[in-house]
Design an enzyme around this catalytic site. Structure first.
Site, mmCIF file in Angstrom:
data_model
loop_
_atom_site.group_PDB
_atom_site.id
_atom_site.type_symbol
_atom_site.label_atom_id
_atom_site.label_comp_id
_atom_site.label_asym_id
_atom_site.label_seq_id
_atom_site.Cartn_x
_atom_site.Cartn_y
_atom_site.Cartn_z
ATOM 1 N N SER A 1 23.480 84.770 83.106
ATOM 2 C CA SER A 1 24.677 85.416 83.660
ATOM 3 C C SER A 1 24.369 86.796 84.227
ATOM 4 C CB SER A 1 25.766 85.531 82.592
ATOM 5 O OG SER A 1 26.257 84.275 82.206
ATOM 6 N N GLY B 1 27.265 85.802 89.213
ATOM 7 C CA GLY B 1 27.841 85.830 90.548
ATOM 8 C C GLY B 1 29.330 85.542 90.602
ATOM 9 N N CYS C 1 33.208 81.252 80.439
ATOM 10 C CA CYS C 1 32.891 82.370 81.330
ATOM 11 C C CYS C 1 32.999 81.970 82.802
ATOM 12 C CB CYS C 1 31.524 82.949 80.979
ATOM 13 S SG CYS C 1 31.376 84.701 81.408
ATOM 14 N N LEU C 2 31.898 81.808 83.520
ATOM 15 C CA LEU C 2 31.982 81.376 84.914
ATOM 16 C C LEU C 2 32.638 80.002 84.998
ATOM 17 C CD1 LEU C 2 31.257 82.171 87.833
ATOM 18 C CD2 LEU C 2 29.051 81.046 87.520
ATOM 19 N N GLN D 1 36.309 80.439 84.979
ATOM 20 C CA GLN D 1 36.806 80.855 86.290
ATOM 21 C C GLN D 1 36.845 79.685 87.266
ATOM 22 O OE1 GLN D 1 34.020 84.005 87.143
ATOM 23 N NE2 GLN D 1 34.593 85.115 85.278
ATOM 24 N N GLY E 1 31.885 90.025 85.197
ATOM 25 C CA GLY E 1 32.341 91.024 86.152
ATOM 26 C C GLY E 1 33.494 90.534 86.999
ATOM 27 N N PHE E 2 33.926 89.279 86.751
ATOM 28 C CA PHE E 2 35.071 88.696 87.442
ATOM 29 C C PHE E 2 36.079 88.219 86.399
ATOM 30 C CE2 PHE E 2 31.656 88.560 90.438
ATOM 31 C CZ PHE E 2 32.235 88.727 91.689
ATOM 32 N N HIS F 1 32.144 84.550 75.218
ATOM 33 C CA HIS F 1 31.028 83.700 74.794
ATOM 34 C C HIS F 1 31.137 83.340 73.314
ATOM 35 C CE1 HIS F 1 28.376 83.727 78.363
ATOM 36 N NE2 HIS F 1 29.076 84.819 78.644
ATOM 37 N N GLU G 1 29.433 81.244 71.725
ATOM 38 C CA GLU G 1 28.093 81.034 71.160
ATOM 39 C C GLU G 1 27.404 82.346 70.826
ATOM 40 O OE1 GLU G 1 27.109 82.426 75.089
ATOM 41 O OE2 GLU G 1 28.670 81.081 74.368
#
Length: 371
Positions: free
Chosen positions: A51, A231, A257-258, A261, A301-302, A343, A345
């Site tokens: 990440s 990203g 996380c990502l 999103q 960061g998003f 997270h 984990e």
């Protein structure tokens, strides 16, 4: 113990702000988005977390490297940060279980680091002015040249990086005789996520970032997982389409996380780049379903748009970040789908949220019974 370089180094931010330090090893230059992590431990896990790909990491803990490195404490096959900025870099280490020094680990991964930086001032500056691109370099007499090179570095907003860290070919993780099969999409997966699924009786097949539903479903999995990663989530059109197809079929789906999103985008909820993000291992989250608080490990960061999530007829917000009220978790009201922004984990961090893996396994088990 290796001799500490006294060579001067510079930290140059995109807005022209300059901090000075010393090179940890020899000459070097590294570019990326500058960010900071407030964790007091777990630097090896942080540095190998996919990440963080493309980011210059500022560690707020005063000492980095003091307990060396251990071959088992990695979250991927290599260092993923673009470079390190710290206050005190320890060339020697004192842990009996260490397999080597952090400097040797950096040398093996060709990572450039800068120490002796006033990290308190730097972090305060990032908090006030936001995350931005930066360069660290020993080329201290070429500031104008570094500025020109830095101007060419793409911004993280709109940047697709999952393809840079994802597996190229599918692979398996866990016990092939396990009773549950999970298809996981690797858009930057951490090893400890796979460990947590495997120790709960799952056999995982990990697919590349752009895998299709047809490719995943051909393995006949019992559940689907979309991982963390680096990203901007918006360019990940393949992953969003995959999530849409899984959701349309009401198959068990979990995102971290990502991946969280991506699931939001698949439901028409927009995402945005945060001012400086959440990165650390002591972030407070409230579980709105139980009323309980959790101390969590975070790295993003998003974030997803809270107003749009609240207005969505099929979405329920399940978790909120208590520092700023951002959405930390959602679930779909009429589909077998949920996700969290943080997270569970950890690695590093607290284990307060490991129950989410149990919840995913329970969702899969129930779906198998009713199928």
């Amino acid at each position: 113990m290796k001799y500490q370089s006294k060579k001067k180094a510079v930290v140059l931010l995109a807005d022209g702000t300059i901090f000075y330090g010393k090179a940890v090893g020899g000459d070097g230059t590294a570019f990326g988005e500058i960010c900071f992590n407030t964790g007091m431990t777990g630097y090896q896990e942080i540095f190998t977390d996919p990440s963080y790909f493309g980011q210059l990491m500022v560690t707020t803990n005063a000492h980095i490297g003091n307990y060396g490195v251990n071959n088992d404490e990695v979250e991927s096959d290599s260092i993923k940060i673009a470079g390190l900025i710290c206050k005190n870099f320890n060339y020697d280490y004192s842990r009996v279980a260490a397999d080597g020094s952090l400097q040797d680990f950096f040398d093996a991964n060709n990572l450039f680091a800068v120490s002796d930086v006033d990290t308190r001032a730097l972090v305060a500056y990032i908090r006030d002015n936001g995350a931005q691109n930066a360069v660290i370099s020993t080329d201290v007499d070429n500031i104008e040249g570094l500025k020109r090179q830095l101007a060419e570095v793409p911004n993280m907003d709109g940047l697709e990086l999952a393809s840079k860290v994802s597996t190229k070919e599918p692979y398996f993780f866990g016990d092939k005789n396990a009773t549950i099969k999970i298809a996981a999409v690797d858009i930057g997966v951490k090893k400890n996520i796979l460990r947590n699924l495997a120790k709960r009786g799952a056999y995982i097949k990990v697919f590349p970032y752009n895998a299709t539903f047809e490719e995943l479903s051909a393995w006949d999995p019992d559940g689907y997982f979309i991982s963390n990663g680096p990203g901007d989530p918006q360019p990940l059109k393949e992953a969003q389409q995959l999530a849409k197809e899984i959701i349309a079929r009401d198959l068990p789906l979990f995102g971290i996380c990502l991946g969280h999103q991506v699931i939001a985008l698949a439901n028409g909820i927009s995402t945005y780049k945060m001012h400086h993000g959440h990165r650390g291992i002591n972030h407070p989250v409230k579980n709105l379903l139980t009323g309980k608080g959790e101390i969590t490990s975070q790295n993003h960061g998003f974030a997803i748009n809270r107003e749009e999530a609240e207005a969505h007829p099929e979405i329920e917000i399940t978790h909120l970040h208590l520092n700023d009220g951002t959405v930390a978790g959602i679930r779909m009201k009429n589909k077998n789908c949920f996700s969290v922004q943080y997270h569970p984990e950890a690695s590093p961090g607290p284990h307060d949220a490991e129950y989410l893996f149990d919840q995913f396994i329970e969702n899969i088990t129930k779906a198998k019974v009713t199928a």
